[in-house]
Scaffold this motif. Structure first.
Motif, PDB file in Angstrom:
ATOM      1  N   ALA A   1      20.851 -54.752  23.754  1.00 31.61           N
ATOM      2  CA  ALA A   1      21.689 -54.853  22.988  1.00 31.61           C
ATOM      3  C   ALA A   1      22.105 -56.244  21.653  1.00 31.61           C
ATOM      4  CB  ALA A   1      23.123 -54.633  23.782  1.00 31.61           C
ATOM      5  N   THR A   2      21.583 -57.336  21.909  1.00 28.62           N
ATOM      6  CA  THR A   2      21.823 -57.924  21.386  1.00 28.62           C
ATOM      7  C   THR A   2      21.280 -58.230  19.783  1.00 28.62           C
ATOM      8  OG1 THR A   2      19.901 -59.487  22.043  1.00 28.62           O
ATOM      9  CG2 THR A   2      21.637 -59.632  23.714  1.00 28.62           C
ATOM     10  N   VAL A   3      20.549 -57.342  19.897  1.00 24.76           N
ATOM     11  CA  VAL A   3      19.706 -56.733  18.346  1.00 24.76           C
ATOM     12  C   VAL A   3      20.934 -56.385  17.480  1.00 24.76           C
ATOM     13  CG1 VAL A   3      18.536 -55.721  16.696  1.00 24.76           C
ATOM     14  CG2 VAL A   3      17.497 -56.144  19.020  1.00 24.76           C
ATOM     15  N   ARG A   4      21.895 -57.003  16.788  1.00 25.07           N
ATOM     16  CA  ARG A   4      22.916 -56.506  15.569  1.00 25.07           C
ATOM     17  C   ARG A   4      23.096 -55.228  14.985  1.00 25.07           C
ATOM     18  NH1 ARG A   4      19.575 -60.348  12.589  1.00 25.07           N
ATOM     19  NH2 ARG A   4      20.048 -60.009  10.541  1.00 25.07           N
ATOM     20  N   TRP A   5      21.806 -54.626  15.156  1.00 26.73           N
ATOM     21  CA  TRP A   5      21.776 -53.037  14.173  1.00 26.73           C
ATOM     22  C   TRP A   5      20.997 -52.198  15.319  1.00 26.73           C
ATOM     23  CZ3 TRP A   5      16.734 -51.053  12.519  1.00 26.73           C
ATOM     24  CH2 TRP A   5      15.786 -51.668  13.570  1.00 26.73           C
ATOM     25  N   ALA A   6      21.975 -52.441  15.926  1.00 24.09           N
ATOM     26  CA  ALA A   6      21.103 -51.609  17.301  1.00 24.09           C
ATOM     27  C   ALA A   6      22.174 -50.765  17.965  1.00 24.09           C
ATOM     28  CB  ALA A   6      19.987 -51.989  18.709  1.00 24.09           C
TER      29      ALA A   6
ATOM     30  N   ALA B   1      13.458 -51.731  42.829  1.00 24.02           N
ATOM     31  CA  ALA B   1      14.586 -53.004  42.392  1.00 24.02           C
ATOM     32  C   ALA B   1      13.391 -53.454  41.462  1.00 24.02           C
ATOM     33  CB  ALA B   1      15.114 -54.321  43.544  1.00 24.02           C
ATOM     34  N   GLN B   2      12.486 -53.940  41.551  1.00 22.72           N
ATOM     35  CA  GLN B   2      12.155 -54.887  39.981  1.00 22.72           C
ATOM     36  C   GLN B   2      11.881 -54.843  38.999  1.00 22.72           C
ATOM     37  OE1 GLN B   2       8.347 -56.015  41.657  1.00 22.72           O
ATOM     38  NE2 GLN B   2       9.074 -58.361  42.278  1.00 22.72           N
ATOM     39  N   ARG B   3      12.304 -52.176  39.170  1.00 23.72           N
ATOM     40  CA  ARG B   3      11.780 -51.409  37.930  1.00 23.72           C
ATOM     41  C   ARG B   3      13.442 -51.582  37.436  1.00 23.72           C
ATOM     42  NH1 ARG B   3       7.057 -48.249  37.378  1.00 23.72           N
ATOM     43  NH2 ARG B   3       5.205 -48.826  38.912  1.00 23.72           N
ATOM     44  N   SER B   4      14.196 -51.285  38.435  1.00 21.14           N
ATOM     45  CA  SER B   4      15.259 -51.027  37.242  1.00 21.14           C
ATOM     46  C   SER B   4      15.810 -52.341  36.975  1.00 21.14           C
ATOM     47  CB  SER B   4      16.296 -50.590  39.138  1.00 21.14           C
ATOM     48  OG  SER B   4      17.620 -50.883  38.668  1.00 21.14           O
ATOM     49  N   SER B   5      15.260 -53.646  37.525  1.00 22.60           N
ATOM     50  CA  SER B   5      15.855 -54.712  37.169  1.00 22.60           C
ATOM     51  C   SER B   5      15.492 -54.970  35.657  1.00 22.60           C
ATOM     52  CB  SER B   5      16.046 -56.004  37.681  1.00 22.60           C
ATOM     53  OG  SER B   5      14.631 -56.265  38.066  1.00 22.60           O
ATOM     54  N   LEU B   6      13.631 -53.831  35.392  1.00 19.99           N
ATOM     55  CA  LEU B   6      12.945 -53.839  33.923  1.00 19.99           C
ATOM     56  C   LEU B   6      14.230 -53.241  33.087  1.00 19.99           C
ATOM     57  CD1 LEU B   6      10.319 -54.800  32.116  1.00 19.99           C
ATOM     58  CD2 LEU B   6       9.789 -52.522  33.769  1.00 19.99           C
ATOM     59  N   TRP B   7      14.456 -52.475  33.206  1.00 21.97           N
ATOM     60  CA  TRP B   7      15.174 -50.990  32.200  1.00 21.97           C
ATOM     61  C   TRP B   7      16.570 -51.878  32.487  1.00 21.97           C
ATOM     62  CZ3 TRP B   7      10.755 -49.248  30.406  1.00 21.97           C
ATOM     63  CH2 TRP B   7       9.865 -49.530  31.532  1.00 21.97           C
ATOM     64  N   SER B   8      17.362 -52.619  32.842  1.00 22.01           N
ATOM     65  CA  SER B   8      18.877 -52.761  32.828  1.00 22.01           C
ATOM     66  C   SER B   8      18.841 -53.841  32.022  1.00 22.01           C
ATOM     67  CB  SER B   8      19.268 -53.094  34.368  1.00 22.01           C
ATOM     68  OG  SER B   8      18.905 -53.919  34.701  1.00 22.01           O
ATOM     69  N   ASP B   9      17.624 -55.026  32.281  1.00 20.51           N
ATOM     70  CA  ASP B   9      17.503 -56.048  31.677  1.00 20.51           C
ATOM     71  C   ASP B   9      16.998 -56.190  30.376  1.00 20.51           C
ATOM     72  OD1 ASP B   9      18.301 -57.652  33.844  1.00 20.51           O
ATOM     73  OD2 ASP B   9      15.826 -57.933  33.832  1.00 20.51           O
ATOM     74  N   LEU B  10      16.113 -54.968  30.013  1.00 27.15           N
ATOM     75  CA  LEU B  10      15.626 -54.363  28.852  1.00 27.15           C
ATOM     76  C   LEU B  10      17.183 -54.134  27.754  1.00 27.15           C
ATOM     77  CD1 LEU B  10      13.436 -54.184  26.117  1.00 27.15           C
ATOM     78  CD2 LEU B  10      13.545 -51.593  27.175  1.00 27.15           C
ATOM     79  N   GLU B  11      17.924 -53.184  28.343  1.00 27.30           N
ATOM     80  CA  GLU B  11      18.808 -52.218  27.859  1.00 27.30           C
ATOM     81  C   GLU B  11      19.865 -53.716  26.790  1.00 27.30           C
ATOM     82  OE1 GLU B  11      21.707 -49.093  28.347  1.00 27.30           O
ATOM     83  OE2 GLU B  11      21.522 -49.651  29.863  1.00 27.30           O
ATOM     84  N   ALA B  12      20.179 -54.421  28.267  1.00 33.10           N
ATOM     85  CA  ALA B  12      21.016 -55.838  28.126  1.00 33.10           C
ATOM     86  C   ALA B  12      20.015 -56.686  26.699  1.00 33.10           C
ATOM     87  CB  ALA B  12      20.837 -56.203  29.071  1.00 33.10           C
ATOM     88  N   ASP B  13      18.559 -56.753  26.911  1.00 37.37           N
ATOM     89  CA  ASP B  13      18.464 -57.489  25.790  1.00 37.37           C
ATOM     90  C   ASP B  13      18.543 -56.922  23.900  1.00 37.37           C
ATOM     91  OD1 ASP B  13      17.959 -59.154  27.265  1.00 37.37           O
ATOM     92  OD2 ASP B  13      16.080 -59.168  27.829  1.00 37.37           O
TER      93      ASP B  13
ATOM     94  N   ALA C   1      12.325 -60.041  20.296  1.00 35.67           N
ATOM     95  CA  ALA C   1      12.050 -61.446  19.379  1.00 35.67           C
ATOM     96  C   ALA C   1      11.811 -60.618  17.742  1.00 35.67           C
ATOM     97  CB  ALA C   1      10.867 -61.962  19.531  1.00 35.67           C
ATOM     98  N   VAL C   2      11.359 -59.200  17.795  1.00 35.88           N
ATOM     99  CA  VAL C   2      11.027 -58.467  16.076  1.00 35.88           C
ATOM    100  C   VAL C   2      11.651 -57.794  15.578  1.00 35.88           C
ATOM    101  CG1 VAL C   2       9.179 -57.294  15.442  1.00 35.88           C
ATOM    102  CG2 VAL C   2       7.894 -58.252  17.242  1.00 35.88           C
ATOM    103  N   LEU C   3      12.247 -57.324  16.866  1.00 33.52           N
ATOM    104  CA  LEU C   3      14.024 -56.571  16.945  1.00 33.52           C
ATOM    105  C   LEU C   3      14.778 -57.474  16.133  1.00 33.52           C
ATOM    106  CD1 LEU C   3      13.448 -54.201  19.167  1.00 33.52           C
ATOM    107  CD2 LEU C   3      13.578 -53.675  16.894  1.00 33.52           C
ATOM    108  N   GLN C   4      15.284 -58.611  16.742  1.00 31.66           N
ATOM    109  CA  GLN C   4      16.168 -59.590  16.230  1.00 31.66           C
ATOM    110  C   GLN C   4      16.028 -60.566  14.507  1.00 31.66           C
ATOM    111  OE1 GLN C   4      16.635 -62.302  19.390  1.00 31.66           O
ATOM    112  NE2 GLN C   4      18.005 -61.542  20.319  1.00 31.66           N
ATOM    113  N   ALA C   5      14.705 -60.126  14.181  1.00 33.19           N
ATOM    114  CA  ALA C   5      14.281 -60.561  12.843  1.00 33.19           C
ATOM    115  C   ALA C   5      13.969 -59.844  11.938  1.00 33.19           C
ATOM    116  CB  ALA C   5      12.915 -61.363  12.532  1.00 33.19           C
ATOM    117  N   LEU C   6      15.225 -58.508  12.680  1.00 37.01           N
ATOM    118  CA  LEU C   6      14.752 -57.802  11.627  1.00 37.01           C
ATOM    119  C   LEU C   6      16.420 -56.903  10.490  1.00 37.01           C
ATOM    120  CD1 LEU C   6      12.466 -55.140  12.939  1.00 37.01           C
ATOM    121  CD2 LEU C   6      12.049 -56.672  11.126  1.00 37.01           C
ATOM    122  N   PRO C   7      16.334 -56.243   9.806  1.00 34.12           N
ATOM    123  CA  PRO C   7      15.862 -56.381   8.480  1.00 34.12           C
ATOM    124  C   PRO C   7      15.111 -57.442   8.220  1.00 34.12           C
ATOM    125  CG  PRO C   7      17.780 -55.170   8.665  1.00 34.12           C
ATOM    126  CD  PRO C   7      18.111 -55.795   9.451  1.00 34.12           C
ATOM    127  N   ALA C   8      13.741 -57.192   7.560  1.00 35.50           N
ATOM    128  CA  ALA C   8      13.363 -59.005   6.538  1.00 35.50           C
ATOM    129  C   ALA C   8      13.594 -57.866   5.416  1.00 35.50           C
ATOM    130  CB  ALA C   8      12.373 -58.606   6.807  1.00 35.50           C
TER     131      ALA C   8
END
Length: 421
Positions: free
Chosen positions: A128-133, A114-126, A167-174
């Motif tokens: 998705a907040t990167v505007r250029w992805a 369950a922890q591994r599954s949520s690790l990947w689903s949470d990453l996917e959701a996060d 955090a890095v991806l959200q700061a890009l492009p620079a």
């Protein structure tokens, strides 16, 4: 020979039958604990590799008149009966008294899954907040991380790594930002994104996927990935190769460029130089040719009377130095005619330069490709995977998809360097 204590005393201390604490009975309790930790309700325990002392302890417990041997099958109800207890709950308490707490390994495994599954689903959701992805790129990035895996004890650390990645991806492009400065701004540490850190490696892979580039395998390619989103690893290593460019005599780079143009010798300029001494727009009299491969510039240098006199090399995926120079010499200046290999990477480069630097694809049509397929004596390697779009000529994508052979610029050298009509 019989045993002196065929029926052991069943005294209790703290509610636990003290006979269970006999060290010789540890194999029984370890096996019972192992089975219970799997979620089993065992009716029979199989004991193996019993020592003589352990066999003697079991014989005393069960009231046997001889040693049972190194392997023994023991019914759980018989074990409960000789210990004077009822059922698995009391036996489990005895096992814990002898071996320590019994961990529910099945529940532990389920929790880990369950922890591994949520690790990947949470990453996917996060991500998705990167505007250029793009969604497909997000899926690829997550799949690549899943394939690499994560140690069972490293999930918390990986979550923190993912937080920093987002955090890095959200700061890009620079906008032409040093990677050390970006790192210091985001994490208070200019070295958090150094090339040898897990964060830098993961960020480089993810940026490449998001930007539609190949995941880099060498330092030059990694530098190009960062520069594609406006981040400079260092201003000296980011450079551009030019041929035939001239500037006014008062310009800071006139010594390099004008003497190179007079000798028809290629010149390398760094990003640092271009920022210190920006180049003026080129005269409108002749276009500037942008090619993908430095071998084209080398060949043009020995043909001083043929073809387009002013050439810039993009080094494959354009470095920040390349895009900076092209923006400087373009503008209201001469047209920027761009060419690359006929392959998926070449289409990506052409589309990026067209969209970001306002270059014009030159000899990059479906007709040019089909003519090359017919005329080139030996076609290049086969193309695997999807063909990127070619908005300047949609038929080119279809032509590459049909024939799936690479035509490199080197195979078109005479055509590229031929005198313009």
């Amino acid at each position: 020979m019989g045993w002196s204590h065929p029926h052991p005393a069943r005294s209790r201390i703290g509610g636990v039958n003290t006979s269970s604490l006999n060290p010789g009975l540890l194999p029984i309790w370890r096996e019972l604990a192992r089975r219970l930790s799997r979620g089993d309700e065992p009716r029979r325990l199989t004991l193996r590799s019993l020592t003589v002392d352990q066999q003697a302890a079991v014989a005393d417990l069960l009231g046997l008149d001889r040693l049972p041997g190194s392997r023994l099958s023991l019914r759980v109800d018989r074990l409960a009966a000789v210990l004077g207890v009822e059922g698995l709950d009391e036996l489990a308490a005895m096992a814990e008294a002898a071996t320590g707490p019994i961990v529910d390994s099945m529940a532990q495994r389920e929790q880990m899954v369950a922890q591994r599954s949520s690790l990947w689903s949470d990453l996917e959701a996060d991500l998705a907040t990167v505007r250029w992805a793009q969604p497909t790129a997000i899926g690829r990035a997550v799949s690549m991380q899943q394939a690499a895996g994560v140690a069972s004890g490293g999930i918390a650390a990986r979550r923190e790594l993912h937080r920093r990645l987002v955090a890095v991806l959200q700061a890009l492009p620079a906008d032409s930002t040093s990677r050390a400065v970006l790192s210091a701004d985001l994490f208070g540490d200019p070295h958090a994104l150094d090339s040898d850190t897990p964060l830098a490696r993961l960020a480089t892979q993810t940026i490449a996927i998001f930007a539609g580039l190949e995941v880099p395998t060498d330092s030059e390619a990694r530098r190009a990935v960062w520069e594609s989103v406006g981040v400079v690893i260092d201003q000296v290593s980011s450079n551009v190769l030019v041929l035939g460019l001239r500037v006014p005599a008062s310009h800071g780079l006139s010594g390099q460029l004008n003497s190179g143009a007079d000798a028809h010798e290629p010149v390398i300029l760094t990003l640092s130089q271009l920022r210190r001494w920006p180049l003026p727009p080129c005269e409108l009299t002749e276009p500037v040719l942008i090619v993908e491969n430095p071998s084209i510039v080398e060949s043009a240098a020995v043909r001083p009377t043929r073809g387009i006199a002013r050439i810039v090399c993009s080094y494959g995926v354009p470095t920040l130095a390349v895009s900076t120079l092209l923006r400087q010499i373009g503008g209201q200046g001469a047209p920027l005619l761009q060419h690359s290999d006929f392959d998926p990477a070449g289409l990506v480069i052409t589309n990026w330069l067209r969209s970001n630097v306002d270059t014009t694809p030159w000899k990059m049509s479906a007709a040019d490709y089909l003519g090359a397929v017919e005329s080139v004596r030996r076609v290049g390697r086969s193309i695997a995977g999807p063909i990127p779009a070619s908005p300047w000529d949609p038929d080119l994508q279809a032509a590459l998809d049909k024939h799936r052979v690479v035509i490199s610029e080197e195979q078109l050298l005479d055509d590229l360097l031929a005198p313009r009509a």
